[in-house]
Write a protein that holds these residues in place. Structure first.
Motif, short mmCIF file in Angstrom:
data_model
loop_
_atom_site.label_atom_id
_atom_site.label_comp_id
_atom_site.label_asym_id
_atom_site.label_seq_id
_atom_site.Cartn_x
_atom_site.Cartn_y
_atom_site.Cartn_z
N MET A 118 -4.00 8.61 -3.07
CA MET A 118 -3.86 7.30 -3.21
C MET A 118 -4.52 6.39 -2.28
O MET A 118 -3.98 6.05 -1.33
CB MET A 118 -2.52 6.85 -3.45
CG MET A 118 -1.75 7.59 -4.16
SD MET A 118 -0.02 7.38 -4.80
CE MET A 118 0.63 7.47 -2.96
N ASP A 119 -5.99 6.24 -2.09
CA ASP A 119 -6.67 5.48 -1.22
C ASP A 119 -7.03 4.32 -1.52
O ASP A 119 -7.44 3.76 -2.78
CB ASP A 119 -7.67 6.48 -0.55
CG ASP A 119 -8.22 5.98 0.94
OD1 ASP A 119 -7.21 5.15 1.49
OD2 ASP A 119 -9.04 6.32 1.38
N GLY A 120 -7.34 3.35 -0.65
CA GLY A 120 -7.92 1.95 -0.96
C GLY A 120 -6.91 0.89 -0.98
O GLY A 120 -7.24 -0.40 -1.28
N ASN A 121 -5.71 1.08 -0.73
CA ASN A 121 -4.62 -0.29 -0.61
C ASN A 121 -5.09 -1.09 0.39
O ASN A 121 -4.90 -2.30 0.11
CB ASN A 121 -3.22 0.12 -0.28
CG ASN A 121 -2.76 1.37 -1.12
OD1 ASN A 121 -3.32 1.59 -2.37
ND2 ASN A 121 -1.66 2.01 -0.82
N GLY A 122 -5.44 -0.84 1.46
CA GLY A 122 -5.98 -1.89 2.53
C GLY A 122 -6.98 -2.57 2.15
O GLY A 122 -7.05 -3.74 2.32
N ARG A 123 -8.06 -1.91 1.62
CA ARG A 123 -9.38 -2.73 1.11
C ARG A 123 -9.09 -3.79 0.10
O ARG A 123 -9.42 -4.66 -0.26
CB ARG A 123 -10.34 -1.40 0.83
CG ARG A 123 -11.11 -1.09 2.18
CD ARG A 123 -12.01 -0.01 1.82
NE ARG A 123 -11.11 1.22 1.93
CZ ARG A 123 -11.36 2.26 1.21
NH1 ARG A 123 -12.74 2.57 0.57
NH2 ARG A 123 -10.40 3.34 1.19
N TRP A 124 -8.31 -3.16 -0.91
CA TRP A 124 -7.78 -4.03 -1.97
C TRP A 124 -7.12 -5.31 -1.48
O TRP A 124 -7.57 -6.46 -2.05
CB TRP A 124 -6.80 -3.08 -2.80
CG TRP A 124 -6.30 -3.94 -4.02
CD1 TRP A 124 -6.66 -3.77 -5.24
CD2 TRP A 124 -5.19 -4.88 -4.24
NE1 TRP A 124 -6.14 -4.56 -6.22
CE2 TRP A 124 -5.31 -5.39 -5.52
CE3 TRP A 124 -4.25 -5.32 -3.26
CZ2 TRP A 124 -4.28 -6.25 -6.03
CZ3 TRP A 124 -3.55 -6.26 -3.93
CH2 TRP A 124 -3.28 -6.86 -5.32
N ARG A 184 -1.14 7.07 13.35
CA ARG A 184 -2.03 6.39 14.50
C ARG A 184 -2.38 4.94 13.93
O ARG A 184 -3.14 4.13 14.79
CB ARG A 184 -3.34 7.13 14.43
CG ARG A 184 -3.31 8.61 14.78
CD ARG A 184 -4.46 9.39 14.69
NE ARG A 184 -4.20 10.74 15.03
CZ ARG A 184 -5.23 11.77 14.70
NH1 ARG A 184 -6.24 11.38 13.61
NH2 ARG A 184 -4.88 13.01 14.82
N ARG A 185 -1.91 4.44 12.84
CA ARG A 185 -2.05 3.14 12.44
C ARG A 185 -1.23 2.19 13.19
O ARG A 185 -0.18 2.73 13.97
CB ARG A 185 -1.68 3.13 10.98
CG ARG A 185 -2.44 3.68 10.21
CD ARG A 185 -2.49 3.45 8.62
NE ARG A 185 -3.33 4.09 7.70
CZ ARG A 185 -3.63 3.94 6.88
NH1 ARG A 185 -3.22 3.06 6.09
NH2 ARG A 185 -4.68 4.65 6.10
N PRO A 186 -1.49 0.88 13.23
CA PRO A 186 -0.74 -0.13 13.93
C PRO A 186 0.77 0.17 13.71
O PRO A 186 1.18 0.41 12.70
CB PRO A 186 -1.23 -1.26 13.46
CG PRO A 186 -2.57 -1.21 12.96
CD PRO A 186 -2.42 0.12 12.30
MG MG Z 1 -7.66 4.70 3.44
#
Ligand code: MG
Ligand code: IPE
Ligand code: IPE
Length: 241
Positions: free
Chosen positions: A13-19, A64-66
């Motif tokens: 499930m990728d793309g939440n941040g860009r959304w 590794r994320r904030p």
């Molecule tokens: Mg991603």
């Protein structure tokens, strides 16, 4: 269910941040919207008689994320479990969580255990959530178990087969994924189910996860239905079988 319906679907499930970024919102707003997509796709799987849905919620690399985003993601998972168990039961969904769970916040570990227990007798869709999961971690933990059995004298190193390794990987009791879906446009596996995806059909879409809906899900199923799975054989062999 026909042969053209996948028994097991695994999704990144990728793309939440860009959304969220596209809407000038904080990244967590995208993750929150992503939970709505999860609900939709769980329902769609039930309708289509899919047996297993495995969702990548948090990878072993996502630490590794904030720190703030990691904390918020853990809190979101806690809240989602607290809110959804009732409806999982109502919809006959059995929940399982895979990954290195010992590193998760204790409160989340407790909730995972109680949610699995509360849904364990459900006979509909099995919903597997991969959290602090990594394909390499999975193969490593399987190897450790097998090595221990060799030490215990249960079998010799030369007796180790693919089947034995497989039996010690996560979700080895479930059918292997037939269809893999990754939203968000990236074309990579990102250390997801490395062992289990060996012969899975891959489907990539540009759609960001919070925008991924039933129509997109149907498109993925349609793509899957049109493929010939050969497992090493020739097309003629498969057609004549
Ligand atoms: Mg991603
Ligand atoms: C996937 O969305 C969700 C998680 C990894 C938890 P991302 O947060 O990776 O979204 P992008 O890739 O930054 O858009
Ligand atoms: C993979 O997404 C992990 C999850 C969806 C939980 P990422 O967005 O973290 O993957 P990379 O790092 O861009 O490959």
């Amino acid at each position: 269910m026909t042969d053209s319906t996948p028994r097991h679907i695994a999704i990144i499930m990728d793309g939440n941040g860009r959304w969220a970024k596209g809407r000038k919102l904080p990244r967590i707003a995208g993750h929150r919207m992503g939970v709505d997509s999860v609900r939709k796709i769980v329902r769609a799987c039930g309708k289509n008689k899919v047996e297993v849905l495995t969702l990548f919620a948090f990878s072993s690399e996502n630490w590794r994320r904030p720190k703030r985003e990691v904390t918020l993601l853990m809190e979101l998972f806690i809240r989602a479990l607290q809110q959804e168990v009732k409806s999982l039961n109502k919809n006959n969904v059995r929940l399982r969580v895979i990954g290195d769970l010992a590193a998760l916040p204790p409160k989340l570990q407790e909730l995972i255990a109680s949610s699995e227990e509360a849904t364990k007798d459900n006979t509909g869709l099995t919903l597997v959530i991969a959290s602090n999961y990594g394909g390499r971690w999975d193969i490593t933990q399987a190897t450790k178990q097998v090595a221990q059995k060799v030490l215990n004298g249960e079998f010799q190193p030369e007796d180790i087969t693919e089947e034995i390794i497989q039996q010690h990987t996560c979700i080895s009791d479930l059918p292997e994924p037939d269809l893999f879906i990754r939203t968000g446009g990236e074309k990579r596996i990102s250390n997801y189910l490395l062992w289990q995806l060996a012969y899975t059909e891959l489907f990539f879409t540009e759609k960001l996860w919070p925008d991924f809906d039933e129509a997109d899900f149907s498109e993925a199923l349609g793509s899957f239905a049109g493929r010939q799975r050969r497992f090493g054989k020739t097309g003629e062999q498969v057609e004549n079988a």
